[in-house]
Motif scaffolding. Structure first.
Motif, mmCIF file in Angstrom:
data_model
loop_
_atom_site.group_PDB
_atom_site.id
_atom_site.type_symbol
_atom_site.label_atom_id
_atom_site.label_comp_id
_atom_site.label_asym_id
_atom_site.label_seq_id
_atom_site.Cartn_x
_atom_site.Cartn_y
_atom_site.Cartn_z
ATOM 1 N N LEU A 237 62.182 66.759 -33.297
ATOM 2 C CA LEU A 237 60.961 67.340 -33.847
ATOM 3 C C LEU A 237 61.235 68.068 -35.165
ATOM 4 O O LEU A 237 62.185 68.862 -35.273
ATOM 5 C CB LEU A 237 60.361 68.323 -32.840
ATOM 6 N N GLN A 238 60.412 67.756 -36.161
ATOM 7 C CA GLN A 238 60.558 68.356 -37.472
ATOM 8 C C GLN A 238 59.574 69.517 -37.641
ATOM 9 O O GLN A 238 58.471 69.512 -37.084
ATOM 10 C CB GLN A 238 60.287 67.314 -38.563
ATOM 11 N N LEU A 239 59.998 70.503 -38.403
ATOM 12 C CA LEU A 239 59.145 71.642 -38.678
ATOM 13 C C LEU A 239 57.924 71.199 -39.474
ATOM 14 O O LEU A 239 58.034 70.441 -40.439
ATOM 15 C CB LEU A 239 59.926 72.695 -39.472
ATOM 16 N N GLN A 240 56.702 71.654 -39.018
ATOM 17 C CA GLN A 240 55.465 71.307 -39.706
ATOM 18 C C GLN A 240 54.908 72.532 -40.412
ATOM 19 O O GLN A 240 54.884 73.620 -39.835
ATOM 20 C CB GLN A 240 54.418 70.774 -38.714
ATOM 21 N N ILE A 246 48.314 66.598 -36.053
ATOM 22 C CA ILE A 246 48.961 65.634 -35.147
ATOM 23 C C ILE A 246 49.790 64.715 -36.026
ATOM 24 O O ILE A 246 49.259 63.935 -36.818
ATOM 25 C CB ILE A 246 47.932 64.812 -34.362
ATOM 26 N N ALA A 247 51.099 64.804 -35.898
ATOM 27 C CA ALA A 247 51.994 64.092 -36.800
ATOM 28 C C ALA A 247 51.966 62.589 -36.555
ATOM 29 O O ALA A 247 51.765 62.120 -35.427
ATOM 30 C CB ALA A 247 53.416 64.615 -36.642
ATOM 31 N N ALA A 248 52.223 61.841 -37.608
ATOM 32 C CA ALA A 248 52.276 60.380 -37.493
ATOM 33 C C ALA A 248 53.383 59.952 -36.532
ATOM 34 O O ALA A 248 53.246 58.953 -35.814
ATOM 35 C CB ALA A 248 52.488 59.768 -38.875
ATOM 36 N N GLN A 251 52.010 60.038 -33.039
ATOM 37 C CA GLN A 251 51.095 58.918 -32.820
ATOM 38 C C GLN A 251 51.877 57.627 -32.600
ATOM 39 O O GLN A 251 51.524 56.820 -31.726
ATOM 40 C CB GLN A 251 50.151 58.777 -34.018
ATOM 41 N N THR A 252 52.934 57.439 -33.361
ATOM 42 C CA THR A 252 53.741 56.230 -33.226
ATOM 43 C C THR A 252 54.412 56.162 -31.864
ATOM 44 O O THR A 252 54.445 55.113 -31.209
ATOM 45 C CB THR A 252 54.803 56.168 -34.336
ATOM 46 N N GLN A 253 54.952 57.320 -31.408
ATOM 47 C CA GLN A 253 55.640 57.319 -30.126
ATOM 48 C C GLN A 253 54.665 57.045 -28.975
ATOM 49 O O GLN A 253 54.977 56.290 -28.054
ATOM 50 C CB GLN A 253 56.372 58.645 -29.887
ATOM 51 N N VAL A 254 53.493 57.642 -29.036
ATOM 52 C CA VAL A 254 52.492 57.387 -27.984
ATOM 53 C C VAL A 254 52.060 55.925 -28.019
ATOM 54 O O VAL A 254 51.864 55.288 -26.974
ATOM 55 C CB VAL A 254 51.286 58.336 -28.146
ATOM 56 N N ALA A 255 51.921 55.363 -29.214
ATOM 57 C CA ALA A 255 51.571 53.946 -29.324
ATOM 58 C C ALA A 255 52.641 53.080 -28.676
ATOM 59 O O ALA A 255 52.333 52.091 -27.990
ATOM 60 C CB ALA A 255 51.390 53.564 -30.792
ATOM 61 N N ASP A 256 53.914 53.449 -28.857
ATOM 62 C CA ASP A 256 55.016 52.694 -28.248
ATOM 63 C C ASP A 256 54.943 52.784 -26.716
ATOM 64 O O ASP A 256 55.188 51.794 -26.016
ATOM 65 C CB ASP A 256 56.361 53.219 -28.744
ATOM 66 N N ILE A 257 54.633 53.968 -26.208
ATOM 67 C CA ILE A 257 54.528 54.139 -24.759
ATOM 68 C C ILE A 257 53.390 53.271 -24.206
ATOM 69 O O ILE A 257 53.552 52.537 -23.217
ATOM 70 C CB ILE A 257 54.295 55.620 -24.406
ATOM 71 N N LEU A 258 52.232 53.338 -24.844
ATOM 72 C CA LEU A 258 51.071 52.596 -24.349
ATOM 73 C C LEU A 258 51.234 51.091 -24.522
ATOM 74 O O LEU A 258 50.592 50.310 -23.798
ATOM 75 C CB LEU A 258 49.805 53.079 -25.060
#
Length: 374
Positions: A237-240, A246-248, A251-258
């Motif tokens: 996790l990177q500092l925001q 909601i970081a990209a 979103q990418t990781q959730v897309a991979d899970i789904l």
């Protein structure tokens, strides 16, 4: 292929080829001598029972009013002399004669069959001009009903009405049905039935779920049966600078899970069999105590067994489905296929069952799914 009197002498093949989901068919004398399987008073009695779905539709131009059952005898005593209709769903669940009537329509797969609705109306009664999303055979019992039909494309309905009443109806054909006459109507064909004097109509409906409903129910099935491995994790996790963003990467990781969600032909088959045999929410079975099983088996060996009128049983190449449950189909399960097709087994067939088959019948009897034949 021989013609069916129920279809006016045409064969089931001809009916499916030329009329099913295509155009209406009027059949005079489909069931000669038929005047119904119950009286208006018996229908009203069913509408007073808690486990029966019923509606009372009244019309005082231009207003429509719909009341849901169960009703009380006083509700009927207060009704006017005309312009109302009593509709009772699932009569085949409560009356053996109604269940037997449905058997005459077994040239259509059970997977499509919904139920038998019976309506009673005095003069002028009906539910107005409308269209249905399912196939229906309208069999006339006692009395007469005038049916008007239109192939109009405008299916706009009256806003805020308690029924799906068409805003406009252009009669293109009309027929006066006598007892024993029958009218087949495909989905989305505008029609309007009006009682001419007192009458009762038997509506044999065939379910046609919408794509939206199938999609919703299948996703619900997946929710219950799908298992996805792993957890969401972000060890890098990177500092925001913006904590609400909601970081990209997330979103990418959730897309991979789904993207792991998969289904195949067997998942579809399992879902469909369970979905098509799942009893409606109001349907209840009378469960029995294990102590009654010996008496059941003794009677079954004498008379045979039949599915309860509320039971839904289907099968495919790999599974047998009963009231929303599934079991793997084996080569020795021919008796189960016969039970599903015929909705009964004679005493001789019961006598030939293995110990496992008898145990299965015993379990289903205790659940209320089957019963000995009378």
């Amino acid at each position: 292929m021989a013609g069916l009197p129920l279809l006016g002498g045409i064969s089931a093949h001809e009916f499916l080829r030329d009329y099913w989901q295509k155009k209406p068919l009027l059949i005079r004398g489909a069931l000669p001598g038929f005047s119904g399987v119950l009286s208006p008073d018996e229908l009203a009695g069913l509408a007073c029972e808690d486990e029966v779905q019923s509606r009372l539709v009244r019309h005082a131009d231009p207003q429509w009013q719909v009341e849901q059952g169960p009703f009380d005898e006083t509700d009927f005593a207060e009704l006017p002399e005309r312009d109302w209709t009593l509709l009772v769903q699932g009569v085949n669940h409560h009356l053996s004669e109604a269940a037997e009537l449905l058997q005459q329509f077994n040239f259509i797969p059970y997977a499509r069959l919904d139920d038998l609705m019976v309506s009673y109306a005095p003069d002028g009664g009906g539910v107005g001009p409308h269209f249905d999303s399912y196939d229906v055979f309208l069999l006339q019992g006692q009395g007469q009903r005038l049916w008007r039909v239109s192939e109009q494309q405008d299916l706009s309905i009256v806003e805020d009405a308690p029924l799906r009443i068409l805003q406009r109806f252009d009669t293109e054909q009309e027929w006066l049905l006598q007892p024993g006459d029958m009218l087949y109507l495909p989905p989305r064909l505008a029609h309007w039935g009006i009682a001419v004097g007192e009458c009762m109509t038997y509506s044999i409906g065939f379910r046609a779920p919408s794509a939206q409903e199938l999609g919703h129910e299948f996703l619900s099935y997946l929710q219950e049966h799908l298992r996805l491995p792993g957890l969401y994790a972000d060890p890098d996790l990177q500092l925001q600078s913006s904590p609400a963003l909601i970081a990209a990467a997330m979103q990418t990781q959730v897309a991979d899970i789904l993207s792991q969600i998969r289904w195949d032909a067997m998942d579809i088959a399992q879902f469909l069999g369970r979905y098509l045999t799942e009893p409606k929410p109001h349907v209840q079975f009378t469960q029995r105590k294990p102590a009654t099983t010996k008496g059941f088996l003794r009677k079954a060996l004498q008379t045979g067994v039949g599915l309860d009128m509320k039971t839904l049983m289907l099968y495919d190449q790999h599974h047998i489905y009963l009231n929303g449950e599934s079991m793997a189909r084996a080569p020795e399960d021919a008796w189960l296929l016969a039970l599903a097709d015929q909705r009964m087994l004679d005493a001789q067939s019961v006598g030939l069952l293995s110990a496992a088959g008898i145990a299965q019948l015993s379990d289903w009897y205790q659940l209320g799914y089957i019963q000995p034949l009378e």
